[in-house]
Design a protein around this motif. Structure first.
Motif, mmCIF file in Angstrom:
data_model
loop_
_atom_site.group_PDB
_atom_site.id
_atom_site.type_symbol
_atom_site.label_atom_id
_atom_site.label_comp_id
_atom_site.label_asym_id
_atom_site.label_seq_id
_atom_site.Cartn_x
_atom_site.Cartn_y
_atom_site.Cartn_z
ATOM 1 N N ASP A 1 64.610 4.803 47.453
ATOM 2 C CA ASP A 1 65.008 6.419 47.057
ATOM 3 C C ASP A 1 63.680 7.186 47.080
ATOM 4 O O ASP A 1 63.892 8.409 46.667
ATOM 5 C CB ASP A 1 65.946 6.432 45.932
ATOM 6 N N MET A 2 62.477 6.630 47.258
ATOM 7 C CA MET A 2 61.340 7.528 47.080
ATOM 8 C C MET A 2 61.396 9.037 47.678
ATOM 9 O O MET A 2 61.629 8.951 49.083
ATOM 10 C CB MET A 2 60.164 6.754 47.308
ATOM 11 N N VAL A 3 60.862 9.892 47.344
ATOM 12 C CA VAL A 3 60.935 11.222 47.890
ATOM 13 C C VAL A 3 59.437 11.746 47.848
ATOM 14 O O VAL A 3 58.501 11.246 46.768
ATOM 15 C CB VAL A 3 61.615 12.233 47.237
ATOM 16 N N LEU A 4 58.921 12.804 48.400
ATOM 17 C CA LEU A 4 57.832 13.241 48.164
ATOM 18 C C LEU A 4 57.532 14.043 46.931
ATOM 19 O O LEU A 4 58.627 14.546 46.509
ATOM 20 C CB LEU A 4 57.386 14.365 49.377
ATOM 21 N N ALA A 5 56.444 14.065 46.338
ATOM 22 C CA ALA A 5 56.286 14.595 45.150
ATOM 23 C C ALA A 5 54.911 15.274 45.285
ATOM 24 O O ALA A 5 53.764 15.059 45.928
ATOM 25 C CB ALA A 5 56.237 13.612 43.987
ATOM 26 N N ALA A 6 54.829 16.180 44.036
ATOM 27 C CA ALA A 6 53.520 16.924 43.807
ATOM 28 C C ALA A 6 52.918 16.190 42.614
ATOM 29 O O ALA A 6 53.501 16.411 41.365
ATOM 30 C CB ALA A 6 53.197 18.456 43.899
ATOM 31 N N VAL A 7 51.657 15.948 42.516
ATOM 32 C CA VAL A 7 51.025 15.373 41.271
ATOM 33 C C VAL A 7 49.726 15.845 41.016
ATOM 34 O O VAL A 7 48.816 16.015 41.809
ATOM 35 C CB VAL A 7 51.010 13.528 41.385
ATOM 36 N N ARG A 8 49.446 16.221 39.569
ATOM 37 C CA ARG A 8 48.201 16.532 39.149
ATOM 38 C C ARG A 8 47.425 15.552 38.467
ATOM 39 O O ARG A 8 47.768 15.017 37.405
ATOM 40 C CB ARG A 8 48.505 17.740 38.399
ATOM 41 N N GLU A 9 46.230 15.502 38.932
ATOM 42 C CA GLU A 9 45.453 14.303 38.410
ATOM 43 C C GLU A 9 44.546 14.644 37.138
ATOM 44 O O GLU A 9 43.499 15.620 37.750
ATOM 45 C CB GLU A 9 44.692 13.438 39.461
ATOM 46 N N GLU A 10 44.641 14.190 35.810
ATOM 47 C CA GLU A 10 44.052 14.626 34.752
ATOM 48 C C GLU A 10 42.983 13.224 34.458
ATOM 49 O O GLU A 10 43.172 12.311 34.923
ATOM 50 C CB GLU A 10 44.561 15.019 33.785
ATOM 51 N N GLU A 11 42.317 13.422 33.477
ATOM 52 C CA GLU A 11 41.371 12.432 33.075
ATOM 53 C C GLU A 11 41.957 11.125 32.423
ATOM 54 O O GLU A 11 41.789 10.040 32.909
ATOM 55 C CB GLU A 11 40.317 12.694 32.258
ATOM 56 N N ASP A 12 42.897 11.554 31.600
ATOM 57 C CA ASP A 12 43.701 10.334 31.064
ATOM 58 C C ASP A 12 45.110 10.179 31.257
ATOM 59 O O ASP A 12 45.905 9.430 30.673
ATOM 60 C CB ASP A 12 43.793 10.688 29.434
ATOM 61 N N GLN A 13 45.694 10.998 32.199
ATOM 62 C CA GLN A 13 46.936 10.698 32.597
ATOM 63 C C GLN A 13 47.251 11.478 34.059
ATOM 64 O O GLN A 13 46.408 12.307 34.273
ATOM 65 C CB GLN A 13 47.907 11.409 31.767
ATOM 66 N N LEU A 14 48.535 11.414 34.438
ATOM 67 C CA LEU A 14 48.898 11.763 35.604
ATOM 68 C C LEU A 14 50.358 12.938 35.352
ATOM 69 O O LEU A 14 51.250 12.261 34.779
ATOM 70 C CB LEU A 14 49.077 10.785 36.880
ATOM 71 N N ILE A 15 50.339 13.886 35.685
ATOM 72 C CA ILE A 15 51.355 14.884 35.611
ATOM 73 C C ILE A 15 52.377 15.072 36.912
ATOM 74 O O ILE A 15 51.511 15.388 38.014
ATOM 75 C CB ILE A 15 50.717 16.108 34.996
ATOM 76 N N LEU A 16 53.507 14.802 37.015
ATOM 77 C CA LEU A 16 54.397 15.023 37.836
ATOM 78 C C LEU A 16 54.967 16.385 37.913
ATOM 79 O O LEU A 16 55.578 17.078 36.800
ATOM 80 C CB LEU A 16 55.658 14.083 37.678
ATOM 81 N N GLU A 17 54.383 17.261 38.792
ATOM 82 C CA GLU A 17 54.482 18.712 38.711
ATOM 83 C C GLU A 17 55.870 19.054 39.425
ATOM 84 O O GLU A 17 56.611 19.835 39.147
ATOM 85 C CB GLU A 17 53.515 19.468 39.479
ATOM 86 N N THR A 18 56.061 18.472 40.896
ATOM 87 C CA THR A 18 57.235 18.861 41.527
ATOM 88 C C THR A 18 57.749 17.601 42.153
ATOM 89 O O THR A 18 56.956 16.821 42.647
ATOM 90 C CB THR A 18 56.712 19.731 42.628
ATOM 91 N N VAL A 19 59.215 17.523 42.292
ATOM 92 C CA VAL A 19 59.750 16.298 43.146
ATOM 93 C C VAL A 19 60.569 17.305 44.261
ATOM 94 O O VAL A 19 61.494 18.005 43.797
ATOM 95 C CB VAL A 19 60.781 15.653 42.101
ATOM 96 N N TYR A 20 60.225 16.928 45.288
ATOM 97 C CA TYR A 20 61.118 17.509 46.356
ATOM 98 C C TYR A 20 62.288 16.836 46.824
ATOM 99 O O TYR A 20 62.721 15.731 46.586
ATOM 100 C CB TYR A 20 60.215 17.570 47.773
ATOM 101 N N ARG A 21 63.014 17.522 47.523
ATOM 102 C CA ARG A 21 64.310 17.112 48.069
ATOM 103 C C ARG A 21 64.265 15.872 48.953
ATOM 104 O O ARG A 21 63.258 15.907 49.681
ATOM 105 C CB ARG A 21 65.306 18.438 48.538
#
Length: 622
Positions: A364-384
């Motif tokens: 079920d994986m879909v495209l996403a936008a992820v912001r890479e930080e030094e100590d974590q990854l932030i999920l910003e957008t999940v596309y349809r």
């Protein structure tokens, strides 16, 4: 093509109309435009033979022309040739598939096995392989040098060439059907006398190739040269009549020839009842043909990897698993969501850890936008949900993608973070066969205080016990008996690398005690003295579909085809010697892979059966 007419003349209208209709051009005419093109037929002045091509290929022509009469082929027509610049013709996109050599013969053909060994032994005696291998072994006892390694690889290359030479000398040219020697000789005779008659008619010297044919037909060239044109014509007609007579008896001749072949095979095997042997081989041949058809019906025909699928984008998200995936050169890195403690539901499913492991992503994986930080990854957008796979069918691009994917997959330990990068572990890898390894095995190695406790436990576990010290030492040397037994049990149909030294040849060579002794020493030297056989460094990576029809890049499985002798050496050293010692030393009972009468998947099956039993009996399993 032999068009039987000249399109530039008045009587060549049909050919010209055909060329105009299908948009074909005559490159030989266009090169010599305005000049008279040489006639291509011995008994005429017209040009009847052509190479026709699309106009797009004209610019890539390097050379084009005609050969002389009887040059390259014996015919009353001349040969037209064209050489293309392939890079210009294919716009620089070249595909050179790995050559998979066919087997020159099989073990069931005992007469050919006997002939192969005879030719190879002649080569071995001529090149003095036995004595040279013995001298090389003596030299290695005094130390390994670059010059010695080069000498070893050169000798290995010479032995390889001799084996391949003997294999090629064993077989005859394949014509696609079983014709008898008499039929072949009669046809050869017709070609010979036609060539002689053509030379006499045109008053030109008899070609050199025709003279070589006379030697094979046991004809006296002095007698042939004294014949005049009418006599040569008569001999040509006689040769044609003889060929027709043999063709009328072709079935009888073929049966007789086949029976003689089976008699030779039976003689080579030492069998007296050749008729029953022939009947058995015919039954086996029919059975193999049936099995081949059934295999195609059940598993489908084998095809080349002409397309694959790769993802569009880099970051993806799975709603089912609450994971994000990063696509990296053919594999997916899986990042878990942060949770207050292990095994608990994530309290922040938009924040993810920076460490990862490789994993097959959820469907079920879909495209996403992820912001890479030094100590974590932030999920910003999940596309349809949308189309996230694209098809690659360009051969060159497929090759480049697969090379990157296989390199990334096979170098996981080197690329991924882990304790394998620890300085102590690195020293262990780089100092095989040195005093450091002896100190580790003896338990006297000095371990730095800052070393990870897991690494310390690993090093301490390498210390040999009293039972292990009593076991026979594995030196890398393989005996003649081990060499022969290992090749005796392997199937000759097992695929190997592209050098051409397939298992049929090795199984034949292993039956000869003297040859097996030579090759066992050559196979042992790299393991005994720690250097590389250059021939063993070349393998074929075959990509298989784990699920039929699924060619997504991460779902393809790599199978490496190694050199037959290298693969066999690994079986002897690991499966026979190493595992045998490990069993005696008390191998952990939880080790299931690479053990006799066990399979790596058995523990999973046992757990599954235990859980199913508990569910069926409605009891608690703890």
């Amino acid at each position: 093509m032999d068009a039987n007419e000249d399109w530039t003349k008045r009587d060549g209208k049909e050919l010209k109309a055909f060329m105009d209709k299908v948009q074909l051009r005559d490159p030989l005419y266009e090169k010599h435009y305005g000049e008279e093109v040489t006639a291509t037929y011995a008994r005429g002045k017209k040009r009847l033979d052509y190479i026709l091509m699309d106009a797009a290929l004209l610019g890539s022509i390097w050379r084009i022309g005609t050969l002389g009469l009887h040059e390259a082929m014996l015919s009353d027509h001349v040969m037209v040739y064209v050489d293309l610049d392939e890079r210009e013709a294919f716009d620089g996109h070249l595909n050179r598939p790995v050559r998979i050599p066919s087997r020159e013969f099989i073990l069931a053909q005992s007469d050919k096995c006997e002939r192969f060994m005879k030719v190879f032994l002649e080569q071995a005696e001529m090149h003095n392989y036995g004595r040279r291998i013995e001298r090389l072994c003596e030299k290695f006892k005094h130390g390994v040098t670059d010059a010695l390694i080069k000498e070893y690889n050169n000798l290995d290359q010479q032995i390889q060439n001799s084996i391949l030479h003997a294999a090629k000398k064993t077989i005859k040219k394949k014509f696609g059907y079983n014709r008898s020697p008499r039929l072949g000789k009669a046809g050869y005779g017709v070609n010979f006398w036609k060539s002689v008659f053509s030379a006499k008619t045109l008053n030109i010297p008899i070609p050199e190739k025709t003279r070589r044919m006379a030697e094979e037909l046991l004809l006296d060239m002095e007698y042939v040269e004294e014949l005049n044109t009418p006599q040569t014509r008569r001999r040509t007609r006689e040769a044609v009549e003889e060929l027709r007579g043999v063709q009328e008896r072709a079935d009888e001749e073929r049966v007789q020839w086949t029976e003689e072949n089976y008699q030779d095979i039976a003689r080579a095997r030492g069998e007296l009842d050749w008729k029953s042997n022939m009947e058995k081989m015919l039954r086996d041949t029919k059975q193999r043909a049936i099995e081949k058809k059934l295999t195609v019906l059940t598993k489908g025909s084998r095809r080349s990897l002409d397309w694959i699928e790769i993802p569009i984008g880099q970051w993806f998200y799975s709603h089912a698993n609450k994971e994000i995936y990063k696509y990296d050169r053919g594999v997916f890195e899986c990042y878990a969501a942060q949770s207050p403690s292990p095994s608990l539901i994530p309290d922040a499913p938009w924040r993810f850890y920076t460490h990862h492991h490789l994993k097959v992503p959820h469907d079920d994986m879909v495209l996403a936008a992820v912001r890479e930080e030094e100590d974590q990854l932030i999920l910003e957008t999940v596309y349809r949900p949308s189309m996230i796979w694209q098809t690659v069918n360009d051969t060159r691009e497929i090759e480049m993608v697969l090379l990157e994917r296989n390199s990334r997959h096979l170098k996981q330990a080197e690329i991924e973070e882990g304790r394998c990068h620890d300085e102590t572990i690195r020293r262990m890898r780089e100092n095989q066969g040195t005093d450091l390894m002896d100190e580790i095995l003896n338990g006297t190695v000095a371990i730095p205080d800052a070393t990870d406790e897991v690494i310390v436990a690993c090093i301490q576990a390498h210390k040999q016990t009293e039972e292990e010290l009593k076991l026979p030492k594995i030196t890398g040397e393989m005996t003649t008996e081990q060499f022969q037994k290992a090749f005796a049990v392997v199937s000759e149909n097992t695929s190997s690398s592209p050098s051409g030294l397939h298992y049929t040849l090795w199984k034949c060579l292993a039956k000869n005690d003297k040859v097996a002794g030579w090759l066992a020493r050559m196979m042992s030297l790299p393991f005994m003295y720690g250097f590389v056989n250059e021939r063993w460094t070349k393998v074929i990576d075959v990509m298989l579909e784990k699920k039929q029809g699924n060619r997504k890049i991460h779902m393809l499985r790599i199978i490496a085809l190694l050199e037959a002798d290298f693969n066999t050496a690994l079986k002897i050293l690991f499966s026979q010697q190493l595992i045998k010692n490990a069993e005696k030393a008390g191998l952990n009972d939880e080790q299931w892979g690479s053990r006799k009468d066990r399979m790596a998947m058995d523990p999973a099956m046992r757990n599954l059966m235990a859980f199913e039993y508990g569910r069926y009996m409605r009891i608690v399993i703890a």
